[in-house]
Motif scaffolding. Structure first.
Motif, short mmCIF file in Angstrom:
data_model
loop_
_atom_site.label_atom_id
_atom_site.label_comp_id
_atom_site.label_asym_id
_atom_site.label_seq_id
_atom_site.Cartn_x
_atom_site.Cartn_y
_atom_site.Cartn_z
N TYR A 91 1.64 -17.92 14.24
CA TYR A 91 0.42 -17.86 13.42
C TYR A 91 -0.50 -16.73 13.88
CZ TYR A 91 -2.87 -19.64 16.94
OH TYR A 91 -3.67 -19.76 18.04
N GLU A 92 -0.50 -16.53 15.19
CA GLU A 92 -1.43 -15.54 15.73
C GLU A 92 -1.00 -14.12 15.35
OE1 GLU A 92 -1.85 -15.43 19.99
OE2 GLU A 92 -3.99 -15.05 19.75
N MET A 93 0.32 -13.89 15.41
CA MET A 93 0.86 -12.60 15.04
C MET A 93 0.55 -12.30 13.57
SD MET A 93 2.66 -10.53 16.95
CE MET A 93 3.37 -11.69 18.11
N ILE B 62 -4.44 -18.49 3.63
CA ILE B 62 -4.46 -17.29 2.78
C ILE B 62 -5.49 -16.30 3.32
CG2 ILE B 62 -5.04 -16.39 0.51
CD1 ILE B 62 -3.86 -18.95 -0.68
N ILE B 63 -6.68 -16.79 3.64
CA ILE B 63 -7.73 -15.87 4.11
C ILE B 63 -7.29 -15.18 5.41
CG2 ILE B 63 -10.15 -15.68 4.81
CD1 ILE B 63 -10.65 -18.26 3.18
N CYS B 64 -6.57 -15.91 6.26
CA CYS B 64 -6.20 -15.37 7.57
C CYS B 64 -4.89 -14.58 7.55
CB CYS B 64 -6.10 -16.49 8.59
SG CYS B 64 -7.68 -17.29 8.89
N ALA B 88 -10.00 -6.66 7.60
CA ALA B 88 -10.30 -8.05 7.26
C ALA B 88 -9.92 -8.97 8.42
CB ALA B 88 -9.55 -8.44 5.99
N ARG B 89 -8.71 -8.80 8.94
CA ARG B 89 -8.23 -9.72 9.98
C ARG B 89 -8.95 -9.51 11.31
NH1 ARG B 89 -1.75 -9.32 9.18
NH2 ARG B 89 -1.70 -9.78 6.95
N ALA B 90 -9.34 -8.26 11.58
CA ALA B 90 -10.00 -7.99 12.86
C ALA B 90 -11.29 -8.79 12.97
CB ALA B 90 -10.28 -6.49 13.00
N ALA B 91 -11.87 -9.14 11.82
CA ALA B 91 -13.16 -9.84 11.82
C ALA B 91 -13.00 -11.34 12.03
CB ALA B 91 -13.87 -9.58 10.49
N ILE B 92 -11.74 -11.82 11.95
CA ILE B 92 -11.52 -13.27 11.89
C ILE B 92 -10.89 -13.83 13.16
CG2 ILE B 92 -10.19 -15.07 10.70
CD1 ILE B 92 -10.43 -13.45 8.17
N GLY B 93 -11.37 -14.98 13.57
CA GLY B 93 -10.72 -15.76 14.62
C GLY B 93 -10.27 -17.08 14.00
N LEU B 94 -9.07 -17.51 14.34
CA LEU B 94 -8.53 -18.72 13.71
C LEU B 94 -8.08 -19.73 14.77
CD1 LEU B 94 -7.15 -20.44 11.42
CD2 LEU B 94 -5.16 -18.96 11.72
N VAL B 95 -8.54 -20.95 14.63
CA VAL B 95 -8.00 -22.05 15.42
C VAL B 95 -7.27 -22.96 14.45
CG1 VAL B 95 -8.48 -23.94 17.01
CG2 VAL B 95 -9.98 -21.94 16.96
N VAL B 155 -7.80 -23.88 24.83
CA VAL B 155 -7.15 -22.57 24.99
C VAL B 155 -7.04 -21.88 23.63
CG1 VAL B 155 -5.00 -21.39 25.60
CG2 VAL B 155 -5.87 -23.23 27.05
N MET B 156 -6.70 -22.66 22.61
CA MET B 156 -6.58 -22.05 21.29
C MET B 156 -7.93 -21.56 20.78
SD MET B 156 -3.69 -24.46 19.58
CE MET B 156 -3.57 -23.49 18.11
N ILE B 157 -8.98 -22.27 21.12
CA ILE B 157 -10.31 -21.81 20.73
C ILE B 157 -10.64 -20.52 21.49
CG2 ILE B 157 -12.77 -22.38 20.69
CD1 ILE B 157 -11.92 -25.35 20.52
N ALA B 158 -10.31 -20.52 22.80
CA ALA B 158 -10.57 -19.32 23.60
C ALA B 158 -9.82 -18.11 23.04
CB ALA B 158 -10.16 -19.57 25.05
N LYS B 159 -8.57 -18.33 22.61
CA LYS B 159 -7.78 -17.25 22.02
C LYS B 159 -8.46 -16.72 20.75
CE LYS B 159 -3.14 -17.76 21.83
NZ LYS B 159 -2.41 -16.78 22.65
N ALA B 160 -8.93 -17.66 19.95
CA ALA B 160 -9.57 -17.26 18.68
C ALA B 160 -10.86 -16.49 18.92
CB ALA B 160 -9.85 -18.49 17.82
N LEU B 161 -11.52 -16.78 20.03
CA LEU B 161 -12.80 -16.10 20.31
C LEU B 161 -12.60 -14.83 21.13
CD1 LEU B 161 -15.03 -19.18 21.17
CD2 LEU B 161 -15.01 -17.82 19.07
#
Ligand SMILES: Nc1ncnc2c1ncn2[C@@H]1O[C@H](COP(=O)(O)OP(=O)(O)OP(=O)(O)O)[C@@H](O)[C@H]1O
Ligand SMILES: [Mg+2]
Lengths: 254, 319
Positions: A91-93, B62-64, B88-95, B155-161
């Motif tokens: 998902y991250e990629m 879709i947005i991500c 677009a994607r550079a602006a987004i963090g996803l958990v 950890v996933m939140i940290a990755k997203a941030l």
């Protein structure tokens, strides 16, 4: 604009995986190659005459390196991209600002690097058993790199296509391994009966091994140009497939 | 603002994500999103509320860039998610909703990997700051394998941030999470919002949406049914209804009762009066006097209050 940091991140991540599993990734191919040398080179090879003027043990070296190079390139790249799919971390990629080409550069670059490293380690190991001479080191390296990159791409495609561990292994096991064994790793094509010689020419691995062996001993089954041409052709095929895969989002995006 | 075009410009500057006529039909033929239109405002916390299978994860996907849209378009900060996907994607963090982590990596390595993947130069101080905020600092050298489920989510939140996103998506951040992590997480979310980060979260918990969000969107069967400011929903929530059950049916509401804006129901056997409990006077006393003066006989009466839950359920049931 290229996201070079992303390529670097993927590359280092994958290489990190190699160091973590160093025993399995490096020691085991070296060990199995050494066994080949002992069995085929020392035990059986002592009864086989020189092949095309090259001592049989030495003749084996390029073939064995190629054998391992193909297996390693394919399995590294296939596993590298398959695992994130399997674990869900892909998902991250997919959500990162990276182009398909950058993802490929990272994964294929790492898989090829690792395969080349192992190839070179085997080369060094083989000097323990036999006397190795490299007539054209630059060509040797060129074949090494070209083959590693090509088959890492091939492995990458398998990794994307596979949706289970079985599929991941079936092509390497049922197609690639037989083709490498029958592609002249252990013998010269000229040693085969005429009919088999003709059939063997349909095996693309023959051209890879032939060219690679030429860079060592200047003996080959086909001309250098044909070897290079066929290798580049396979590379082109893999690039085409990979481009298509990413353009259609095949199996990566719903 | 003198002319219309300037107004539009002001509006779009206020919008960070613009979703236009978005539709998604999966390869299986299942339509998960139908014609979704939504504008997320810069800096707001938006809660997407909906039952299982409503299409929340699909919309976020879709947005991500994880799911392909079948129709429509999305822009993030003015960048089309397909054409200008990098920006677009550079602006987004996803958990994401599902836990998915690199088992064998250390916390430190995996969070720094994310930052690199998003094209940002290494910044150890910033990563340290995030890990501390999420109570992960002590675990930074641990392999993820050795962490508990709640810590993996951190950890996933940290990755997203890790790449300092301007928009953060939290897909059911509190599913299976204990009270402590929930509070930690809301603290982090509030901190981010203060820095101007836009946050979109999905949840099944209405209280959570109520507590956190500025605006709430309700989605069901792939359709966005309602988008409202939380205050508006809460004032609906603060509204009560008094039902007068009459002895004789009324053909129409008498003029003397006009000021109470009554509604007739049950063929005139019921009169409904809606009032706001947050007002100083509910108006019930004067209403009952007026009803008495008009000579209307009341058999019985009762009051009811619609909760956000009820609003939600009635919206969701309607389909
Ligand atoms: N890859 C897929 N192929 C086919 N259908 C899918 C796929 N992914 C999701 N769906 C379907 O699309 C619908 C919406 O799914 P989605 O995951 O967006 O719901 P959700 O609102 O996130 O639900 P939940 O609250 O359970 O997480 C569901 O009916 C689901 O079965
Ligand atoms: Mg979901």
């Amino acid at each position: 604009m290229i996201n070079h940091r992303a390529i670097r991140a993927i590359y280092l991540f994958e290489m990190n995986r190699t160091w973590r599993t160093v025993l399995q990734s490096i020691v085991s191919p070296v060990l199995s190659t050494s066994l080949y040398f002992i069995v085929f080179g020392a035990a059986i090879g002592s009864r086989i005459n020189a092949v095309e003027g090259v001592d049989y043990g030495a003749f084996l070296v390029p073939g064995l390196i190629m054998l391992t190079l193909l297996q390693q390139s394919i399995s590294n790249a296939a596993f590298g991209i398959y695992f994130p799919k399997f674990s869900g971390t892909i998902y991250e990629m997919l959500s990162a600002p990276v182009s398909p080409l950058e993802v490929i550069a990272g994964y294929v670059g790492a898989a090829a690097s690792k395969a080349i490293m192992i190839g070179l380690i085997i080369l060094v190991t083989s000097t323990v058993f036999v006397e190795v001479r490299i007539a054209h080191p630059v060509w040797m390296l060129a074949f090494l790199v070209l083959t590693a990159v090509t088959f890492s791409l091939f492995g990458f495609i398998i990794g994307i296509w596979a949706d289970g561990f079985e599929k991941l292994q079936i092509i390497p096991m049922l197609i690639v391994t037989p083709l490498t064994f029958l592609g002249g790793s252990f013998y010269s094509i000229s040693m085969l009966p005429p009919l088999w010689q003709k059939i063997t020419m349909f095996n693309p691995v023959v051209y890879l091994i032939s060219g690679f062996r030429w860079s060592f001993y200047e003996v080959s089954d086909v001309s250098l140009a044909v070897s290079v041409g066929i290798t580049l052709f396979i590379l082109l095929c893999c690039l085409t497939v990979v481009t298509w895969v990413f353009r259609t989002g095949y199996k990566l995006k719903h | 603002m003198q002319n219309a075009s300037q107004t539009v410009a002001a509006d779009s500057a206020d919008t960070i994500i613009s979703i236009n006529d978005l539709g998604k039909t999966y390869d299986s033929g299942f339509t998960a999103l139908k014609n979704v239109n939504l504008a997320i405002k810069r800096g707001e916390i938006f809660a997407l509320l909906g039952p299982n299978g409503a299409g929340k994860t699909t919309l976020i996907g879709i947005i991500c860039g994880i799911v392909r849209a079948s129709s429509g378009s999305v822009t993030v900060d003015g960048n089309d998610i397909v054409r200008d996907y990098r920006a677009a994607r550079a602006a987004i963090g996803l958990v994401p909703q599902e836990l998915a982590t690199d088992t064998w990596e250390t916390v430190w390595a995996t969070v720094n990997f994310s930052r690199g993947l998003f094209g940002k130069a290494p910044d150890a101080a910033y990563i340290e700051h995030i890990l501390r905020a999420l109570s992960l600092w002590e675990k930074k050298d641990n392999r993820i394998l050795t962490l508990s489920g709640g810590m993996k989510r951190r950890v996933m939140i940290a990755k997203a941030l890790s790449h300092e996103p301007r928009v953060l998506f939290l897909d059911e951040p509190t599913a299976g999470v204990d009270v402590e992590l929930r509070q930690d997480m809301w603290q982090v979310v509030h901190g981010l919002r203060e820095q101007g980060v836009t946050i979109i979260l999905t949840t099944h918990y209405i209280e959570e949406a109520e507590e956190m969000a500025d605006r709430i969107g309700i989605i069901n069967h792939g359709e966005l049914m309602l988008v409202e400011r939380k205050q508006a929903l809460i004032s609906k929530l603060g509204r009560k209804q008094l039902t007068l059950h009459l002895a004789e049916p009324l053909a129409e509401v008498p003029a003397a009762l006009a000021e109470f804006k009554l509604e007739r129901a049950h063929d005139g056997y019921d009169l409904l009066y809606t009032y706001d409990t947050q007002n100083e006077s509910t108006g019930i006393g004067p209403l009952l006097d007026a009803v008495d003066n008009a000579g209307i006989r009341v058999r019985d009466l009762n009051t009811s209050q619609s909760s956000l839950e009820e609003i939600f359920v009635s919206l969701v049931r309607r389909k």
